[in-house]
Design an enzyme around this catalytic site. Structure first.
Site, PDB file in Angstrom:
ATOM      1  N   ARG A  26       6.572   1.762   3.721  1.00  0.00           N
ATOM      2  CA  ARG A  26       7.083  -0.225   4.442  1.00  0.00           C
ATOM      3  C   ARG A  26       7.662  -0.959   5.203  1.00  0.00           C
ATOM      4  O   ARG A  26       7.295  -1.618   5.516  1.00  0.00           O
ATOM      5  CB  ARG A  26       7.347  -0.293   2.562  1.00  0.00           C
ATOM      6  CG  ARG A  26       6.303  -0.933   1.641  1.00  0.00           C
ATOM      7  CD  ARG A  26       7.244  -0.954  -0.054  1.00  0.00           C
ATOM      8  NE  ARG A  26       6.748  -1.301  -0.812  1.00  0.00           N
ATOM      9  CZ  ARG A  26       5.992  -0.235  -1.580  1.00  0.00           C
ATOM     10  NH1 ARG A  26       5.774   0.487  -1.454  1.00  0.00           N
ATOM     11  NH2 ARG A  26       5.308  -0.569  -2.474  1.00  0.00           N
ATOM     12  N   GLY A  94      -3.394   6.091  -1.177  1.00  0.00           N
ATOM     13  CA  GLY A  94      -3.971   5.286  -1.990  1.00  0.00           C
ATOM     14  C   GLY A  94      -2.771   3.674  -1.377  1.00  0.00           C
ATOM     15  O   GLY A  94      -3.023   2.982  -1.550  1.00  0.00           O
ATOM     16  N   ARG A 122     -10.744   6.291  -6.071  1.00  0.00           N
ATOM     17  CA  ARG A 122      -9.538   5.107  -7.166  1.00  0.00           C
ATOM     18  C   ARG A 122     -10.273   4.394  -7.067  1.00  0.00           C
ATOM     19  O   ARG A 122     -11.219   4.156  -5.924  1.00  0.00           O
ATOM     20  CB  ARG A 122      -8.309   6.238  -6.755  1.00  0.00           C
ATOM     21  CG  ARG A 122      -8.124   7.716  -6.204  1.00  0.00           C
ATOM     22  CD  ARG A 122      -7.037   7.884  -5.588  1.00  0.00           C
ATOM     23  NE  ARG A 122      -5.697   6.856  -6.474  1.00  0.00           N
ATOM     24  CZ  ARG A 122      -4.596   7.092  -5.771  1.00  0.00           C
ATOM     25  NH1 ARG A 122      -4.197   7.773  -4.932  1.00  0.00           N
ATOM     26  NH2 ARG A 122      -3.294   6.709  -6.739  1.00  0.00           N
ATOM     27  N   GLN A 168       1.812  -0.744  -6.292  1.00  0.00           N
ATOM     28  CA  GLN A 168       0.890  -1.023  -4.764  1.00  0.00           C
ATOM     29  C   GLN A 168       0.181  -2.893  -5.000  1.00  0.00           C
ATOM     30  O   GLN A 168      -0.298  -3.598  -3.809  1.00  0.00           O
ATOM     31  CB  GLN A 168       0.120   0.414  -5.049  1.00  0.00           C
ATOM     32  CG  GLN A 168       0.645   1.302  -4.965  1.00  0.00           C
ATOM     33  CD  GLN A 168      -0.887   2.361  -4.643  1.00  0.00           C
ATOM     34  OE1 GLN A 168      -1.686   2.006  -4.925  1.00  0.00           O
ATOM     35  NE2 GLN A 168      -0.067   3.658  -4.327  1.00  0.00           N
ATOM     36  N   ASP A 313       4.776   9.131 -11.743  1.00  0.00           N
ATOM     37  CA  ASP A 313       4.761  10.121 -10.640  1.00  0.00           C
ATOM     38  C   ASP A 313       5.250  10.904 -11.121  1.00  0.00           C
ATOM     39  O   ASP A 313       4.797  12.159 -10.711  1.00  0.00           O
ATOM     40  CB  ASP A 313       5.163   9.134  -8.907  1.00  0.00           C
ATOM     41  CG  ASP A 313       3.470   9.026  -8.484  1.00  0.00           C
ATOM     42  OD1 ASP A 313       2.721   8.672  -8.894  1.00  0.00           O
ATOM     43  OD2 ASP A 313       4.446   7.917  -7.388  1.00  0.00           O
TER      44      ASP A 313
END
Length: 427
Positions: A26, A94, A122, A168, A313
């Site tokens: 970011r 991703g 994905r 995301q 995660d």
């Protein structure tokens, strides 16, 4: 291929983990969107973040590595971003793919996005669909890469509610609206990680948050900033669990980001009986702390509901911890694991059960019967080219009584290139 280390004397020492991956992505993106020079301190140096840097350069940003672990981003402002002359290769990332799809769409650019074989499996329709609803135009391979973003004009007012617990997706919509100059409202009932809305004010962007809704008013320009990246709690997770389950151990992990939307792992492990001391030190835009863990007798718990987005995660490490706990642990509401770099419900149970664990997969998680000695008689395990599975198995090796060969140790470069150096320094 690598023989994994074991230990007879426990784990001792201090570890400094790499910079947070989510925050690194970011900071670089926002720097490229700003008009002027942004400095990013101690960003993660990994394959995923390198993908973001490469793509931002293709869009017109100038990014240079300076001395003292500083990355300089000379941004063009959103209006100065340009259509790339080559396909944008996101590698395995991703986060890069979904966030930059939002940025490219909002900026009115045209680009074709590609990735490696894992990323190409994905689902991208989770960002394509909400962005299409607000004016984005795309072609894709049935919701997968390659994905072409066509020149789009977005709605002047954007109102979206997340249908999946994905930061995301949330960030892709926010970046699209910000880049387009739209009045943007995104409602997040899942309370996903909030790094985007936390960081944007550092770049001079007004962000209003009321309840579950984030509002970014229209027609704002990003200003250059200096961003210090804390240690990644997802990387710290390996050492936190290692210290708890390996006999005669005490470890301290320094300067870890402890954003409240990311510390579900610590909450669950403390509920399991983990001896964890969190010494919060500072706030650099994100709170940071030193975390000390000691060998603990863990017990089974039920993990599910609202806490899942804050630890998605880290679930492979919770499963490993549960194999060494007394009683049964149930993890539910985590179907999101199926669309990570691998189907992590399948790969976690497959590989840990090779080591005599008792892990049963369910539709949305696991049932783990703990208290079993993990064993390995010259056993080959695989991370399935998934960095988090490979590192989880490397920690599992510490509590086995045999030899484990990891077939794909190279995958750790995706998020933690120095992982094995750190591991060898504490055994």
């Amino acid at each position: 291929m690598k023989q994994l280390p074991t230990t007879e004397n426990g784990l001792h020492g201090t570890i400094v983990v790499p910079g947070d991956k989510s925050i690194s992505h970011r900071a670089l993106m926002f720097g490229a969107m700003a008009n002027g020079t942004t400095k990013v301190l101690r960003r993660l140096d990994s394959a995923d973040v390198s993908s973001t840097i490469s793509v931002l350069r293709s869009l017109g940003a100038k990014i240079t590595e300076l001395d003292n672990d500083i990355t300089e981003v000379i941004g063009t402002g959103v209006s100065g971003l340009k259509d790339p002359t080559v396909d944008l290769d996101m590698g395995n990332s991703g986060t890069s793919t979904r966030l930059l799809t939002g940025l490219i769409t909002g900026a009115g650019l045209q680009a074709t996005i590609t990735g490696d074989s894992s990323l190409s499996k994905r689902p991208m329709d989770r960002v394509i669909d909400p962005l299409s609803e607000i004016g984005g135009k795309f072609t894709s391979d049935h919701g997968h890469l390659p994905l072409t973003v066509q020149k789009s004009t977005l709605s002047s007012t954007i109102k979206q509610t997340l249908h999946v617990g994905s930061a995301q997706v949330k960030s892709a919509i926010l970046l699209a609206g910000l880049a387009a100059g739209s009045d943007t409202f995104v409602t997040d009932p899942f309370h996903t990680r909030n790094h985007t809305e936390q960081m944007l004010p550092k770049f001079g962007v007004k962000v209003d948050i009321k309840g579950d809704t984030i509002h970014i008013p229209a027609n704002q320009n990003l200003q250059p900033a200096e961003v210090e990246v804390p240690g990644d709690i997802s990387s710290a997770a390996y050492w936190i669990v290692a210290g708890l389950i390996t006999p005669n151990s005490e470890l301290t992990i320094k300067n870890v980001g402890v954003n409240p939307t990311r510390i579900g792992l610590l909450t669950v492990l403390q509920q399991m009986g983990g001896d964890i001391t969190i010494n919060q030190k500072d706030d650099i835009g994100e709170p940071i702390a030193d975390i000390t863990v000691k060998t603990s007798q863990l017990h089974g718990v039920v993990v599910g509901g609202d806490i899942i987005p804050s630890l998605i995660d880290e679930i492979p490490m919770i499963v490993l911890a549960a194999t060494q706990a007394t009683g049964t642990t149930v993890i539910k509401d985590a179907a999101e694991l199926k669309v990570k770099e691998t189907d992590r419900i399948e790969t976690v149970q497959e590989e840990l059960n090779k080591l005599n664990a008792d892990v049963t997969p369910t539709e949305d998680g696991f049932i783990i019967k703990g208290g079993k000695q993990l064993v390995a008689q010259d056993t080959h395990v695989s991370g399935h080219a998934d960095h988090r599975i490979a590192m989880m198995l490397s920690i599992a090796a510490l509590v086995t009584n045999g030899t484990i060969i990891l077939d794909d140790d190279e995958s750790v470069k995706i998020s933690y290139p120095t992982f094995f150096n750190n591991l060898e320094g504490i055994v």
